[in-house]
Motif scaffolding. Structure first.
Motif, PDB file in Angstrom:
ATOM      1  N   ALA A  13     -32.708 -21.200  46.455  1.00  0.00           N
ATOM      2  CA  ALA A  13     -31.576 -21.927  46.835  1.00  0.00           C
ATOM      3  C   ALA A  13     -31.111 -22.802  45.306  1.00  0.00           C
ATOM      4  CB  ALA A  13     -31.761 -23.119  47.723  1.00  0.00           C
ATOM      5  N   ALA A  16     -29.108 -20.154  44.073  1.00  0.00           N
ATOM      6  CA  ALA A  16     -28.024 -19.738  44.859  1.00  0.00           C
ATOM      7  C   ALA A  16     -26.884 -20.839  44.564  1.00  0.00           C
ATOM      8  CB  ALA A  16     -28.319 -19.698  46.361  1.00  0.00           C
ATOM      9  N   LEU A  17     -27.398 -22.213  44.382  1.00  0.00           N
ATOM     10  CA  LEU A  17     -26.667 -23.423  44.083  1.00  0.00           C
ATOM     11  C   LEU A  17     -25.525 -23.097  42.869  1.00  0.00           C
ATOM     12  CD1 LEU A  17     -25.849 -25.906  45.446  1.00  0.00           C
ATOM     13  CD2 LEU A  17     -27.375 -27.202  43.675  1.00  0.00           C
ATOM     14  N   CYS A  20     -22.768 -20.906  43.005  1.00  0.00           N
ATOM     15  CA  CYS A  20     -21.329 -21.488  43.369  1.00  0.00           C
ATOM     16  C   CYS A  20     -21.047 -22.606  42.329  1.00  0.00           C
ATOM     17  CB  CYS A  20     -21.609 -22.244  44.654  1.00  0.00           C
ATOM     18  SG  CYS A  20     -21.565 -21.093  46.164  1.00  0.00           S
ATOM     19  N   GLN A  91     -27.601 -15.017  40.452  1.00  0.00           N
ATOM     20  CA  GLN A  91     -26.270 -15.260  40.752  1.00  0.00           C
ATOM     21  C   GLN A  91     -25.156 -14.520  40.743  1.00  0.00           C
ATOM     22  OE1 GLN A  91     -26.242 -18.111  37.468  1.00  0.00           O
ATOM     23  NE2 GLN A  91     -27.834 -19.323  38.099  1.00  0.00           N
ATOM     24  N   GLN A 143     -27.722 -23.021  49.640  1.00  0.00           N
ATOM     25  CA  GLN A 143     -27.296 -24.172  49.062  1.00  0.00           C
ATOM     26  C   GLN A 143     -27.350 -25.486  49.461  1.00  0.00           C
ATOM     27  OE1 GLN A 143     -23.475 -22.709  48.703  1.00  0.00           O
ATOM     28  NE2 GLN A 143     -23.743 -21.446  46.811  1.00  0.00           N
ATOM     29  N   TYR A 146     -31.281 -26.609  49.881  1.00  0.00           N
ATOM     30  CA  TYR A 146     -32.065 -27.013  48.447  1.00  0.00           C
ATOM     31  C   TYR A 146     -31.193 -28.345  48.081  1.00  0.00           C
ATOM     32  CZ  TYR A 146     -33.830 -26.988  43.817  1.00  0.00           C
ATOM     33  OH  TYR A 146     -34.476 -27.366  42.442  1.00  0.00           O
ATOM     34  N   ALA A 147     -30.080 -28.658  48.297  1.00  0.00           N
ATOM     35  CA  ALA A 147     -29.314 -29.837  47.938  1.00  0.00           C
ATOM     36  C   ALA A 147     -30.087 -30.930  48.718  1.00  0.00           C
ATOM     37  CB  ALA A 147     -27.875 -30.043  48.258  1.00  0.00           C
TER      38      ALA A 147
END
Length: 297
Positions: A13, A16-17, A20, A91, A143, A146-147
């Motif tokens: 993640a 992945a974050l 974006c 990514q 995303q 993980y946030a």
């Protein structure tokens, strides 16, 4: 999801974050260290260590058996490469496969109650729902997960792989999977399974926050039974397709790779998410069913 999302999702993640925006064999497992297994023959020694990909800075988990096994290794094997080039590739592929076609949104197929939960969890994680409108559910799950973990102080920078690779700097480092293979694990799931996965993750983020500390503690003391119970609960809620993609299929592939390495020579330290080593479908159980002696819990 709590066990699976920390074990697998959090490893991906953070990437992945951005898309974006010869040590002695282990005796009885000591309470102060995470679980560690050893297999060997005349010219091979392989250590299997179940990691937590993300951790809080205050979690204490390293001990003498683990450090001795790492020091004895010529090579470290992890699930994937997180170096700059591999991260950029991850990514790129995640962006390509994680974007919905025009006219579709991540909210499609959600009930009003599910959409409300989505918006609550996203906002509590410090993000905005509008960020995810065109994001496929699998990528949104990574995303948001993980946030949310980061808000609890759990990061990849403090995760076991990051720490172990820093300590093993200079050793040969190899991987079980490429960045593209990692992305396809979830991206290839049908949308309905992605959506079920997302909603199970959101529910657990919202309702099971107290489990993070408990799961960290179970992992750090090597409580294999407690970890297996939690991972099984998570897998049930995620559904069979997600379990097959995230855990079962990869365990089978990695078991084959480990058998191949055992047939070769050298001292190898394998560090993969703890969910892959415990339980009836875990790599350790699969190796034992093949008649390979695995020392450890």
């Amino acid at each position: 999801m709590h066990g699976l999302r920390r074990d697998f999702l959090a490893a991906l993640a953070g990437l992945a974050l951005a898309a974006c925006a010869p040590a002695p064999a282990p005796a009885q497992q000591a309470a102060a260290e995470p679980a560690l297994w050893r297999i060997h023959d005349g010219d091979s020694e392989i250590w299997l260590f179940g990691t937590a990909h993300v951790l809080g800075e205050d979690v204490r988990w390293q001990g003498p058996r683990l450090q001795a096994a790492l020091a004895a290794a010529d090579e470290i094997v992890t699930e994937m490469d997180t170096g700059p080039e591999a991260t950029a590739e991850f990514q790129r592929v995640a962006t390509e496969l994680g974007t919905l076609p025009a006219g579709q949104t991540v909210f499609d197929g959600l009930t009003p109650q599910e959409r409300a939960r989505f918006e609550r969890v996203v906002q509590r994680a410090g993000l905005q729902p509008a960020q995810f409108t065109q994001v496929r559910p699998w990528l949104a799950t990574l995303q948001i997960s993980y946030a949310a973990l980061s808000r609890q102080g759990e990061t990849r920078e403090h995760g076991a792989e990051t720490v172990l690779l820093a300590q093993g700097a200079g050793k040969r480092h190899s991987y079980f999977e490429t960045p593209s293979e990692q992305v396809h694990i979830l991206a290839d799931l049908p949308l309905a399974d992605q959506r079920r996965f997302m909603m199970a993750t959101l529910r657990q983020i919202e309702e099971d926050t107290a489990l993070t500390e408990a799961l960290d503690a179970a992992w750090a003391r090597g409580d294999v039974a407690a970890m297996d119970r939690q991972f099984n609960r998570d897998a049930h809620e995620a559904g069979p397709a997600v379990y097959e993609a995230l855990i079962a299929r990869r365990n089978r592939a990695w078991t084959e790779r480990i058998v191949e390495r055992l047939n070769g020579s050298g001292h190898i330290f394998i560090a993969v998410g703890a969910a892959h080593l415990v339980g009836d479908d875990g790599v350790v159980a699969q190796l034992r069913r093949r008649g390979i002696e695995v020392e450890g819990p």
